[in-house]
Design a protein around this motif. Sequence first.
Motif, PDB file in Angstrom:
ATOM      1  N   VAL A 152       0.873  -1.173   0.000  1.00 19.38           N
ATOM      2  CA  VAL A 152       0.000   0.000   0.000  1.00 19.38           C
ATOM      3  C   VAL A 152       0.908   1.221   0.000  1.00 19.38           C
ATOM      4  CG1 VAL A 152      -1.574   1.362   1.415  1.00 19.38           C
ATOM      5  CG2 VAL A 152      -1.922  -1.102   1.192  1.00 19.38           C
ATOM      6  N   ARG A 153       0.670   2.151  -0.936  1.00 20.41           N
ATOM      7  CA  ARG A 153       1.495   3.359  -1.008  1.00 20.41           C
ATOM      8  C   ARG A 153       0.623   4.568  -0.727  1.00 20.41           C
ATOM      9  NH1 ARG A 153       3.389   0.069  -5.245  1.00 20.41           N
ATOM     10  NH2 ARG A 153       5.581  -0.550  -4.900  1.00 20.41           N
ATOM     11  N   VAL A 154       1.013   5.339   0.293  1.00 13.18           N
ATOM     12  CA  VAL A 154       0.183   6.450   0.746  1.00 13.18           C
ATOM     13  C   VAL A 154       1.042   7.650   1.124  1.00 13.18           C
ATOM     14  CG1 VAL A 154      -1.695   5.005   1.598  1.00 13.18           C
ATOM     15  CG2 VAL A 154       0.196   5.591   3.118  1.00 13.18           C
ATOM     16  N   LEU A 155       0.401   8.796   1.165  1.00 15.47           N
ATOM     17  CA  LEU A 155       1.014  10.023   1.656  1.00 15.47           C
ATOM     18  C   LEU A 155       0.631  10.211   3.116  1.00 15.47           C
ATOM     19  CD1 LEU A 155       2.540  12.692   1.019  1.00 15.47           C
ATOM     20  CD2 LEU A 155       0.329  13.656   0.319  1.00 15.47           C
ATOM     21  N   TYR A 156       1.613  10.445   3.979  1.00 15.91           N
ATOM     22  CA  TYR A 156       1.379  10.673   5.411  1.00 15.91           C
ATOM     23  C   TYR A 156       0.656   9.470   6.040  1.00 15.91           C
ATOM     24  CZ  TYR A 156       2.195  15.442   3.710  1.00 15.91           C
ATOM     25  OH  TYR A 156       2.712  16.553   3.091  1.00 15.91           O
ATOM     26  N   GLY A 157       1.236   8.307   5.891  1.00 13.69           N
ATOM     27  CA  GLY A 157       0.598   7.079   6.364  1.00 13.69           C
ATOM     28  C   GLY A 157       0.454   6.962   7.863  1.00 13.69           C
ATOM     29  N   SER A 158       1.137   7.815   8.622  1.00 13.91           N
ATOM     30  CA  SER A 158       1.024   7.775  10.083  1.00 13.91           C
ATOM     31  C   SER A 158      -0.021   8.751  10.608  1.00 13.91           C
ATOM     32  CB  SER A 158       2.377   8.090  10.726  1.00 13.91           C
ATOM     33  OG  SER A 158       3.336   7.110  10.396  1.00 13.91           O
ATOM     34  N   SER A 159      -0.699   9.469   9.726  1.00 14.41           N
ATOM     35  CA  SER A 159      -1.750  10.398  10.150  1.00 14.41           C
ATOM     36  C   SER A 159      -3.084   9.666  10.190  1.00 14.41           C
ATOM     37  CB  SER A 159      -1.820  11.585   9.185  1.00 14.41           C
ATOM     38  OG  SER A 159      -2.182  11.153   7.887  1.00 14.41           O
ATOM     39  N   ALA A 160      -3.928  10.064  11.124  1.00 16.42           N
ATOM     40  CA  ALA A 160      -5.176   9.330  11.369  1.00 16.42           C
ATOM     41  C   ALA A 160      -6.391  10.083  10.836  1.00 16.42           C
ATOM     42  CB  ALA A 160      -5.338   9.063  12.864  1.00 16.42           C
ATOM     43  N   ASN A 161      -7.392   9.306  10.456  1.00 13.67           N
ATOM     44  CA  ASN A 161      -8.645   9.835   9.910  1.00 13.67           C
ATOM     45  C   ASN A 161      -9.787   9.009  10.501  1.00 13.67           C
ATOM     46  OD1 ASN A 161     -10.956  10.243   8.129  1.00 13.67           O
ATOM     47  ND2 ASN A 161      -9.543  11.077   6.619  1.00 13.67           N
ATOM     48  N   ALA A 162     -10.812   9.672  11.004  1.00 12.88           N
ATOM     49  CA  ALA A 162     -11.964   8.976  11.586  1.00 12.88           C
ATOM     50  C   ALA A 162     -12.917   8.543  10.470  1.00 12.88           C
ATOM     51  CB  ALA A 162     -12.676   9.874  12.594  1.00 12.88           C
ATOM     52  N   CYS A 163     -12.390   7.745   9.541  1.00  9.91           N
ATOM     53  CA  CYS A 163     -13.134   7.358   8.343  1.00  9.91           C
ATOM     54  C   CYS A 163     -14.389   6.552   8.708  1.00  9.91           C
ATOM     55  CB  CYS A 163     -12.243   6.569   7.391  1.00  9.91           C
ATOM     56  SG  CYS A 163     -11.454   5.130   8.122  1.00  9.91           S
ATOM     57  N   ALA A 242      -4.703  16.134   2.554  1.00  9.68           N
ATOM     58  CA  ALA A 242      -3.757  15.228   3.213  1.00  9.68           C
ATOM     59  C   ALA A 242      -2.926  15.972   4.255  1.00  9.68           C
ATOM     60  CB  ALA A 242      -2.854  14.584   2.168  1.00  9.68           C
ATOM     61  N   GLY A 243      -2.567  17.213   3.945  1.00  8.49           N
ATOM     62  CA  GLY A 243      -1.811  18.002   4.908  1.00  8.49           C
ATOM     63  C   GLY A 243      -2.606  18.306   6.163  1.00  8.49           C
ATOM     64  N   ARG A 244      -3.898  18.593   6.010  1.00  8.29           N
ATOM     65  CA  ARG A 244      -4.731  18.833   7.186  1.00  8.29           C
ATOM     66  C   ARG A 244      -4.860  17.569   8.026  1.00  8.29           C
ATOM     67  NH1 ARG A 244      -7.888  21.106   3.317  1.00  8.29           N
ATOM     68  NH2 ARG A 244      -9.585  19.608   3.644  1.00  8.29           N
ATOM     69  N   GLN A 245      -4.946  16.431   7.353  1.00  9.73           N
ATOM     70  CA  GLN A 245      -5.002  15.174   8.107  1.00  9.73           C
ATOM     71  C   GLN A 245      -3.702  14.953   8.874  1.00  9.73           C
ATOM     72  OE1 GLN A 245      -6.769  11.690   6.245  1.00  9.73           O
ATOM     73  NE2 GLN A 245      -5.099  10.414   6.990  1.00  9.73           N
ATOM     74  N   ARG A 246      -2.573  15.232   8.236  1.00 13.40           N
ATOM     75  CA  ARG A 246      -1.272  15.117   8.907  1.00 13.40           C
ATOM     76  C   ARG A 246      -1.221  15.993  10.151  1.00 13.40           C
ATOM     77  NH1 ARG A 246       2.766  18.334   5.627  1.00 13.40           N
ATOM     78  NH2 ARG A 246       1.345  19.888   6.518  1.00 13.40           N
ATOM     79  N   ASP A 247      -1.892  17.151  10.081  1.00 18.14           N
ATOM     80  CA  ASP A 247      -1.872  18.096  11.195  1.00 18.14           C
ATOM     81  C   ASP A 247      -2.954  17.814  12.234  1.00 18.14           C
ATOM     82  OD1 ASP A 247       0.215  19.344   9.898  1.00 18.14           O
ATOM     83  OD2 ASP A 247      -1.046  20.859   8.951  1.00 18.14           O
ATOM     84  N   GLY A 248      -3.707  16.727  12.052  1.00 19.11           N
ATOM     85  CA  GLY A 248      -4.666  16.301  13.070  1.00 19.11           C
ATOM     86  C   GLY A 248      -6.084  16.807  12.900  1.00 19.11           C
ATOM     87  N   ALA A 249      -6.417  17.342  11.736  1.00 16.68           N
ATOM     88  CA  ALA A 249      -7.741  17.936  11.546  1.00 16.68           C
ATOM     89  C   ALA A 249      -8.849  16.905  11.405  1.00 16.68           C
ATOM     90  CB  ALA A 249      -7.731  18.841  10.316  1.00 16.68           C
ATOM     91  N   LYS A 250      -8.502  15.631  11.226  1.00 13.15           N
ATOM     92  CA  LYS A 250      -9.527  14.619  10.954  1.00 13.15           C
ATOM     93  C   LYS A 250      -9.578  13.535  12.022  1.00 13.15           C
ATOM     94  CE  LYS A 250      -8.889  15.558   6.052  1.00 13.15           C
ATOM     95  NZ  LYS A 250      -8.718  15.005   4.687  1.00 13.15           N
TER      96      LYS A 250
END
Length: 282
Positions: A152-163, A242-250
């Motif tokens: 799996v190839r992703v950007l900012y794979g250590s950032s979390a999202n409440a999907c 993706a940047g907002r997710q990295r910064d914890g917005a999600k």
Amino acid sequence: MILVTGATGTIGREVMSRLGPEAEVRVLAREPRRVDTVSGAVEVVRGDYGDPRSLEYALRGVLGVFLVTARVGGRDDADFLRAARSAGVRHVVKLSAAAVTDSGADDLITRWQRDTEELLVGSGMDWTLLRPRSFMSNTLSWAGSIRAEGVVRVLYGSSANACVDPRDIADVAVRTLTEPGHEGRAYTLTGPEAITAHEQTAQLSEVLGRPVRCEELEPEQARARWGERYPADVVEALLGSAGRQRDGAKLRVEDTVREVTGVPARSFREWVRDNVAAFGPR
């Protein structure tokens, strides 16, 4: 009569399948042959948001609408809502996105979503806004590389999202379409936890019973990959998201699914178990 739009898409398909035989359901589709109806009681009509005559026909006798639009920056919402009001529609349930509530989100896609929400709120019809976080089903885009390489190839794979599971969004949509009391409400919809791509990959590996690893993309690599599929302004919007997710917005988890449906939101692991075949051999 309830009109469902977007019935060939992720959420619209689920909404259509959940409106039981007791409901009168009509589906508006540009390509009716692609609509996989589960009930003979569902009427499928050909139409397009830009074709006033097709909208007039599709909206005849309709009281409630599930509205999905996808052409960023276009006139689909304005054209549809004008036709719906003229046809006597009482209530429109619109699929939007949680990003509209993010104070730091000012990209092309989010601005368009805010604008379309404002159009509905000012339309004179009753409205309900559904604002989900990312769909768990977005991970289906990983299926090809998982099959071919176990990667799996992703950007900012250590950032979390409440999907959120698309089925939960559809369950909420059906409640708002068929029960009173949801008019004038905006529902932010999330899963039960914020989860990273690395954690999702580990759960996929466990359920599939074979190794799957997660590799990080650099921003320029992600820009190049997305540029093969999307216009440049959409690519920049995705990078900003993706940047907002990295910064914890999600990260924030809401209990809205349970509050509306009486059932807790499904976990990513549940979604994977129910969709494991999509990641296996063709």
